[in-house]
Design an enzyme around this catalytic site. Structure first.
Site, PDB file in Angstrom:
ATOM      1  N   TRP A 109       0.764  -1.242   0.186  1.00  0.00           N
ATOM      2  CA  TRP A 109      -0.074  -0.140  -0.060  1.00  0.00           C
ATOM      3  C   TRP A 109       0.949   1.071  -0.035  1.00  0.00           C
ATOM      4  O   TRP A 109       0.587   2.505  -0.703  1.00  0.00           O
ATOM      5  CB  TRP A 109      -0.888   0.006   1.077  1.00  0.00           C
ATOM      6  CG  TRP A 109      -1.996  -1.174   0.970  1.00  0.00           C
ATOM      7  CD1 TRP A 109      -2.182  -2.405   1.513  1.00  0.00           C
ATOM      8  CD2 TRP A 109      -3.091  -1.069  -0.199  1.00  0.00           C
ATOM      9  NE1 TRP A 109      -3.243  -3.224   0.967  1.00  0.00           N
ATOM     10  CE2 TRP A 109      -3.663  -2.342   0.033  1.00  0.00           C
ATOM     11  CE3 TRP A 109      -3.140  -0.038  -1.112  1.00  0.00           C
ATOM     12  CZ2 TRP A 109      -4.744  -2.582  -1.079  1.00  0.00           C
ATOM     13  CZ3 TRP A 109      -4.338  -0.559  -2.040  1.00  0.00           C
ATOM     14  CH2 TRP A 109      -5.057  -1.770  -1.758  1.00  0.00           C
ATOM     15  N   ASP A 179      -1.525   6.971   6.317  1.00  0.00           N
ATOM     16  CA  ASP A 179      -2.753   6.141   5.781  1.00  0.00           C
ATOM     17  C   ASP A 179      -2.997   5.282   6.966  1.00  0.00           C
ATOM     18  O   ASP A 179      -2.215   4.341   7.408  1.00  0.00           O
ATOM     19  CB  ASP A 179      -2.163   5.359   4.662  1.00  0.00           C
ATOM     20  CG  ASP A 179      -3.241   4.556   3.972  1.00  0.00           C
ATOM     21  OD1 ASP A 179      -4.490   4.324   4.723  1.00  0.00           O
ATOM     22  OD2 ASP A 179      -2.890   3.684   3.013  1.00  0.00           O
ATOM     23  N   LYS A 203     -13.241  -1.210   6.615  1.00  0.00           N
ATOM     24  CA  LYS A 203     -12.489  -1.862   7.404  1.00  0.00           C
ATOM     25  C   LYS A 203     -12.963  -1.835   8.990  1.00  0.00           C
ATOM     26  O   LYS A 203     -13.695  -2.799   9.360  1.00  0.00           O
ATOM     27  CB  LYS A 203     -11.118  -2.151   7.314  1.00  0.00           C
ATOM     28  CG  LYS A 203     -10.543  -2.158   5.924  1.00  0.00           C
ATOM     29  CD  LYS A 203      -9.069  -2.093   5.749  1.00  0.00           C
ATOM     30  CE  LYS A 203      -8.606  -1.828   4.227  1.00  0.00           C
ATOM     31  NZ  LYS A 203      -9.106  -2.899   3.485  1.00  0.00           N
TER      32      LYS A 203
END
Ligand code: PMP
Length: 367
Positions: A109, A179, A203
């Protein structure tokens, strides 16, 4: 409503360990179901609700307050609710923070965030863990110098590799961008040490479609002239997160999730549960000669636990039998394979205990 939640829990025979969109608490689903035809006595469903109605405005205000309270967001920080997922933040952040970013690449990511920054601006790599297979985090003395960096970006939890920063990295005054997609609200974080925190919701905060951006407006720079308005944080701030029609339903679910976190006792309480849940799984891995966990112990994720079996062909059998036992979506990311248990806030301790028991039993039968 409580009875409905109980009914839903009792009809739920599976635990969903997928990395996202992830499991929601059954009581939240029950509440949504009960409210679906008629929101707050208006006779209108949230599926068709207008974002400029007084009722939705009230929901927005409450979500903002709840988020600020739960995360301890300083009053001078702004909170935005945006479209586009965390992946759009990969580009929006560099456009608004000076376009000369430094990146800690600790997994797929953060690698994506770096590549996206390179498309819209300039970026440099401070450390890249690809050679270790993204199984560890760097010590501070392994970083390359930050060369005129306008910000430092890191991914707090790498959802695929299962590597997590358990402390805020020291950026020595360079604005820090994080992030937090796969760990937001799973434990307390030092918001004031960050110039920007972003996280998509699917999530720990509800369903896909909405993304949080928490930022210090004083740290923003003027984006390039060619930047679309919707990718300009200041423009979105002036529009109070409504530069266009927002994802109304996802916002509503997010607001419900914040209430749920409060009901559980807040972020600290969830952090304790998450610590216990992760410990249960890692202790199975550590006491086994059958399962393999490659991530260095000091940076193991509390949200995503990737592992393998010694004999790769047994992984397919593991996944099939787990599925049959109601332990679903345990396959590793499509790029890495293996097995991965995502144990976000909504995964109860009973779900993790069931998985641990299944793992021990599988080892006895196949080890
Ligand atoms: N960052 C991390 C850490 C992620 O786990 C994900 C999604 N799995 C993303 C970014 C991308 O999020 P989205 O799909 O919402 O754009």
């Amino acid at each position: 409503m409580v009875a409905e939640a109980a009914q839903l829990s009792s009809t739920r025979r599976v635990y969903h360990f997928g990395a996202g969109p992830a499991m929601l608490p059954p009581e939240v689903i029950a509440e949504i179901r009960a409210e679906l035809p008629d929101y707050a006595g208006t006779g209108i469903s949230m599926l068709e609700f207008g974002h400029r109605t007084p009722e939705f405005r009230a929901l927005m205000r409450e979500a903002d307050n709840d988020l600020r309270e739960l995360m301890g967001i300083p009053p001078n920080y702004a909170v935005l609710f945006l479209h586009g997922g965390a992946a759009l933040q990969f580009a929006m952040a560099p456009l608004n923070f000076g376009g000369c970013g430094a990146y800690l690449v600790t997994g797929q990511w953060s690698a994506k965030a770096l590549h996206e920054a390179e498309r819209v601006a300039q970026a440099q790599t401070v450390w890249d863990g690809i050679e270790s297979g993204y199984t560890r985090l760097p010590a501070r003395n392994e970083w390359l110098p930050l060369q005129n960096a306008t910000y430092l970006h890191y991914t707090v939890n790498e959802t695929i590799a299962g590597v997590e920063f358990h402390a805020t990295p020291e950026s020595n005054g360079v604005p820090l961008l994080a992030d937090m997609t796969s760990m937001v609200m799973s434990r307390p974080v030092e918001v004031s040490k960050h110039a920007l925190i972003y996280a998509s919701a699917q999530k720990n905060l509800g369903i896909a479609g909405i993304t949080l951006a928490i930022l210090d407006p004083a740290a923003l720079r003027t984006p390039p002239r060619s930047t679309p308005s919707l990718l300009d944080y200041r423009y979105c701030l002036e529009a109070e997160s409504l530069p266009n029609t927002p994802p109304v339903f996802a916002w509503y679910v997010l607001a419900k999730m914040l209430k749920w976190v409060k009901l559980q006792g807040g972020v600290q309480e969830l952090a304790e549960r998450n610590r216990r849940k992760a410990e249960v799984l890692y202790s199975v891995l550590d006491s086994s000669g059958f399962y393999v966990s490659k991530v260095e112990k000091s940076c193991r994720s509390r949200m995503n636990v990737p592992f393998r079996t010694h004999t790769p062909s047994l992984e397919t059998v593991f996944l099939q039998q787990a599925e049959a036992a109601g332990l679903k979506n345990l396959a590793g990311h499509r790029t890495s394979g293996g097995i991965r248990a995502s144990i976000y806030n909504a995964m109860p301790e009973t779900g993790v205990a069931a998985l641990a028991e299944f793992m021990r039993d599988f080892e006895r039968r196949h080890g």
